[in-house]
Design a protein around this motif. Structure first.
Motif, PDB file in Angstrom:
ATOM      1  N   GLY A  54      26.461  34.490  54.895  1.00 53.81           N
ATOM      2  CA  GLY A  54      27.256  35.603  54.394  1.00 53.81           C
ATOM      3  C   GLY A  54      27.840  35.303  53.029  1.00 53.81           C
ATOM      4  O   GLY A  54      29.041  35.405  52.801  1.00 53.81           O
ATOM      5  N   CYS A  55      26.976  34.957  52.088  1.00 59.94           N
ATOM      6  CA  CYS A  55      27.426  34.456  50.782  1.00 59.94           C
ATOM      7  C   CYS A  55      27.852  35.543  49.815  1.00 59.94           C
ATOM      8  O   CYS A  55      28.392  35.245  48.745  1.00 59.94           O
ATOM      9  N   GLY A  56      27.588  36.815  50.132  1.00 59.21           N
ATOM     10  CA  GLY A  56      27.971  37.882  49.211  1.00 59.21           C
ATOM     11  C   GLY A  56      27.292  37.745  47.865  1.00 59.21           C
ATOM     12  O   GLY A  56      26.072  37.544  47.782  1.00 59.21           O
ATOM     13  N   THR A  57      28.076  37.818  46.794  1.00 58.23           N
ATOM     14  CA  THR A  57      27.503  37.723  45.452  1.00 58.23           C
ATOM     15  C   THR A  57      27.426  36.296  44.929  1.00 58.23           C
ATOM     16  O   THR A  57      27.178  36.084  43.752  1.00 58.23           O
ATOM     17  N   GLY A  58      27.630  35.313  45.804  1.00 59.14           N
ATOM     18  CA  GLY A  58      27.288  33.931  45.485  1.00 59.14           C
ATOM     19  C   GLY A  58      28.320  33.094  44.770  1.00 59.14           C
ATOM     20  O   GLY A  58      28.056  31.935  44.454  1.00 59.14           O
ATOM     21  N   SER A  59      29.519  33.629  44.534  1.00 60.89           N
ATOM     22  CA  SER A  59      30.493  32.895  43.724  1.00 60.89           C
ATOM     23  C   SER A  59      30.873  31.544  44.328  1.00 60.89           C
ATOM     24  O   SER A  59      30.972  30.541  43.615  1.00 60.89           O
ATOM     25  N   THR A  60      31.078  31.509  45.647  1.00 58.79           N
ATOM     26  CA  THR A  60      31.509  30.253  46.275  1.00 58.79           C
ATOM     27  C   THR A  60      30.387  29.226  46.262  1.00 58.79           C
ATOM     28  O   THR A  60      30.619  28.046  45.957  1.00 58.79           O
ATOM     29  N   ALA A  61      29.171  29.638  46.586  1.00 64.11           N
ATOM     30  CA  ALA A  61      28.049  28.702  46.547  1.00 64.11           C
ATOM     31  C   ALA A  61      27.879  28.100  45.158  1.00 64.11           C
ATOM     32  O   ALA A  61      27.669  26.884  45.009  1.00 64.11           O
ATOM     33  N   ILE A  62      27.989  28.926  44.152  1.00 64.67           N
ATOM     34  CA  ILE A  62      27.820  28.452  42.776  1.00 64.67           C
ATOM     35  C   ILE A  62      28.967  27.521  42.384  1.00 64.67           C
ATOM     36  O   ILE A  62      28.763  26.516  41.690  1.00 64.67           O
ATOM     37  N   ALA A  63      30.185  27.810  42.846  1.00 67.63           N
ATOM     38  CA  ALA A  63      31.330  26.948  42.543  1.00 67.63           C
ATOM     39  C   ALA A  63      31.156  25.556  43.136  1.00 67.63           C
ATOM     40  O   ALA A  63      31.571  24.549  42.543  1.00 67.63           O
ATOM     41  N   PHE A  67      28.684  19.801  43.092  1.00 65.83           N
ATOM     42  CA  PHE A  67      29.207  18.689  43.876  1.00 65.83           C
ATOM     43  C   PHE A  67      28.324  18.309  45.061  1.00 65.83           C
ATOM     44  O   PHE A  67      28.686  17.428  45.840  1.00 65.83           O
ATOM     45  N   VAL A  68      27.155  18.963  45.208  1.00 63.56           N
ATOM     46  CA  VAL A  68      26.291  18.737  46.374  1.00 63.56           C
ATOM     47  C   VAL A  68      24.839  18.583  45.938  1.00 63.56           C
ATOM     48  O   VAL A  68      24.485  18.856  44.794  1.00 63.56           O
ATOM     49  N   LYS A  69      24.005  18.149  46.904  1.00 67.39           N
ATOM     50  CA  LYS A  69      22.570  18.049  46.624  1.00 67.39           C
ATOM     51  C   LYS A  69      21.914  19.420  46.617  1.00 67.39           C
ATOM     52  O   LYS A  69      21.130  19.748  45.722  1.00 67.39           O
ATOM     53  N   ARG A  70      22.247  20.249  47.640  1.00 67.11           N
ATOM     54  CA  ARG A  70      21.561  21.533  47.787  1.00 67.11           C
ATOM     55  C   ARG A  70      22.439  22.498  48.567  1.00 67.11           C
ATOM     56  O   ARG A  70      23.166  22.104  49.477  1.00 67.11           O
ATOM     57  N   ILE A  71      22.367  23.774  48.194  1.00 62.31           N
ATOM     58  CA  ILE A  71      23.009  24.833  48.967  1.00 62.31           C
ATOM     59  C   ILE A  71      21.981  25.918  49.250  1.00 62.31           C
ATOM     60  O   ILE A  71      21.345  26.433  48.327  1.00 62.31           O
ATOM     61  N   VAL A  72      21.817  26.254  50.515  1.00 66.77           N
ATOM     62  CA  VAL A  72      21.068  27.442  50.926  1.00 66.77           C
ATOM     63  C   VAL A  72      22.111  28.493  51.268  1.00 66.77           C
ATOM     64  O   VAL A  72      23.003  28.250  52.089  1.00 66.77           O
ATOM     65  N   ALA A  73      22.036  29.648  50.637  1.00 67.12           N
ATOM     66  CA  ALA A  73      23.048  30.690  50.819  1.00 67.12           C
ATOM     67  C   ALA A  73      22.369  31.989  51.230  1.00 67.12           C
ATOM     68  O   ALA A  73      21.443  32.447  50.558  1.00 67.12           O
ATOM     69  N   THR A  74      22.819  32.575  52.330  1.00 65.69           N
ATOM     70  CA  THR A  74      22.164  33.761  52.881  1.00 65.69           C
ATOM     71  C   THR A  74      23.120  34.939  52.958  1.00 65.69           C
ATOM     72  O   THR A  74      24.336  34.779  53.077  1.00 65.69           O
ATOM     73  N   ASP A  75      22.527  36.127  52.933  1.00 68.32           N
ATOM     74  CA  ASP A  75      23.300  37.354  53.114  1.00 68.32           C
ATOM     75  C   ASP A  75      22.339  38.456  53.568  1.00 68.32           C
ATOM     76  O   ASP A  75      21.132  38.378  53.294  1.00 68.32           O
ATOM     77  N   ILE A  76      22.882  39.485  54.244  1.00 65.48           N
ATOM     78  CA  ILE A  76      22.023  40.581  54.690  1.00 65.48           C
ATOM     79  C   ILE A  76      21.735  41.582  53.585  1.00 65.48           C
ATOM     80  O   ILE A  76      20.803  42.373  53.691  1.00 65.48           O
ATOM     81  N   SER A  77      22.524  41.552  52.510  1.00 63.88           N
ATOM     82  CA  SER A  77      22.421  42.577  51.474  1.00 63.88           C
ATOM     83  C   SER A  77      21.558  42.116  50.300  1.00 63.88           C
ATOM     84  O   SER A  77      21.922  41.174  49.584  1.00 63.88           O
ATOM     85  N   ALA A  78      20.461  42.791  50.070  1.00 60.91           N
ATOM     86  CA  ALA A  78      19.602  42.468  48.931  1.00 60.91           C
ATOM     87  C   ALA A  78      20.326  42.692  47.616  1.00 60.91           C
ATOM     88  O   ALA A  78      20.159  41.934  46.656  1.00 60.91           O
ATOM     89  N   ARG A  79      21.143  43.733  47.569  1.00 60.42           N
ATOM     90  CA  ARG A  79      21.865  44.038  46.331  1.00 60.42           C
ATOM     91  C   ARG A  79      22.897  42.956  46.018  1.00 60.42           C
ATOM     92  O   ARG A  79      23.035  42.551  44.859  1.00 60.42           O
ATOM     93  N   MET A  80      23.608  42.466  47.021  1.00 57.13           N
ATOM     94  CA  MET A  80      24.547  41.359  46.804  1.00 57.13           C
ATOM     95  C   MET A  80      23.802  40.157  46.230  1.00 57.13           C
ATOM     96  O   MET A  80      24.284  39.487  45.299  1.00 57.13           O
ATOM     97  N   LEU A  81      22.619  39.890  46.760  1.00 52.93           N
ATOM     98  CA  LEU A  81      21.866  38.717  46.327  1.00 52.93           C
ATOM     99  C   LEU A  81      21.299  38.872  44.917  1.00 52.93           C
ATOM    100  O   LEU A  81      21.072  37.871  44.228  1.00 52.93           O
ATOM    101  N   GLU A  82      21.090  40.088  44.470  1.00 50.03           N
ATOM    102  CA  GLU A  82      20.697  40.296  43.073  1.00 50.03           C
ATOM    103  C   GLU A  82      21.795  39.783  42.137  1.00 50.03           C
ATOM    104  O   GLU A  82      21.516  39.116  41.138  1.00 50.03           O
ATOM    105  N   PHE A  83      23.038  40.102  42.465  1.00 52.53           N
ATOM    106  CA  PHE A  83      24.157  39.587  41.672  1.00 52.53           C
ATOM    107  C   PHE A  83      24.240  38.068  41.781  1.00 52.53           C
ATOM    108  O   PHE A  83      24.498  37.374  40.790  1.00 52.53           O
ATOM    109  N   ALA A  84      24.024  37.546  42.976  1.00 50.43           N
ATOM    110  CA  ALA A  84      24.097  36.098  43.188  1.00 50.43           C
ATOM    111  C   ALA A  84      23.046  35.371  42.355  1.00 50.43           C
ATOM    112  O   ALA A  84      23.345  34.358  41.699  1.00 50.43           O
ATOM    113  N   ASP A  85      21.819  35.860  42.360  1.00 48.96           N
ATOM    114  CA  ASP A  85      20.756  35.227  41.576  1.00 48.96           C
ATOM    115  C   ASP A  85      21.091  35.241  40.088  1.00 48.96           C
ATOM    116  O   ASP A  85      20.875  34.243  39.380  1.00 48.96           O
TER     117      ASP A  85
END
Length: 216
Positions: A54-63, A67-85
């Protein structure tokens, strides 16, 4: 179509519809958000494999990405993920992978993550107990579950009256109503040890850090 599938499609439409407004909106309680980032960051290492559900527009994953090796971030909304990308490209966060998936799709088959984040998500799922048990399966022994959850039964009763009406006319997504104590018990019942719980105020989300048994 099953009732579950119908509800999921309705929620996808809701989050796609509000994604543009959501992306433009400032953080409602920035001080609490920054404190949650700081507490989470203390759990991360350069070798951490992280899953955010439930990453939404990705701000937390990007923040957290630096500090990590890898983050996989998922969400049900394609439009939210467009902003995240777009945000990830701008930030140069090439260790973040965004995927469109429901909670159940992302949790299928278990996993081998060091940290799982569920921020502003558990109250949007139809069965919190089942969801939390699935998070346990996603983690390595000794892995950490970090969540921030609206516990609406502890909040203004007017909210609980408005929710069904708002849901009926498409103003709100599916939302479950429970107390903070109920959530804490569900986390314990799933097999986690709660290391920290914090709520800035009674009408704010409950932030929980919980650990799966085992590990070194």
């Amino acid at each position: 179509m099953t009732a579950v599938a119908a509800t999921s499609r309705k929620d996808i439409r809701f989050w796609n519809r509000i994604a543009d407004k959501y992306a433009r909106s400032p953080i409602a309680d920035e001080a609490s958000y920054l404190k949650k980032l700081e507490m989470t960051r203390a759990l991360l290492t350069p070798d951490s494999d992280v899953l955010e559900l439930g990453c939404g527009t990705g701000s937390t994953a990007i923040a957290h990405a630096p500090f990590v090796k890898r983050i996989v971030a998922t969400d049900i909304s394609a439009r939210m993920l467009e902003f995240a990308d777009a945000k990830a490209r701008e930030a140069g966060a090439d260790n973040v992978e965004f995927r469109q998936a429901s909670f159940d799709e992302a949790a299928a088959g278990g996993g081998d993550f060091d940290v799982v984040l569920c921020l502003s998500l558990i109250h949007l799922l139809p069965n919190r107990e089942d969801a939390i048990r699935k998070v346990l399966d996603l983690l390595k022994p000794g892995g950490v579950f970090v969540s921030s959850t609206a516990c609406l039964r502890d909040m203004n009763p007017l909210i609980r009256l408005i929710l069904p009406l708002g849901r009926a006319v498409g103003l709100f997504p599916s939302v479950e109503v429970f107390r903070g104590d109920d959530l804490l018990q569900s986390v314990r019942d799933a097999g986690f040890t709660i290391e920290h719980s914090w709520r800035p105020a009674k009408d704010k989300a409950m932030f929980i850090i919980a650990r799966k048994p085992g590990g070194p």
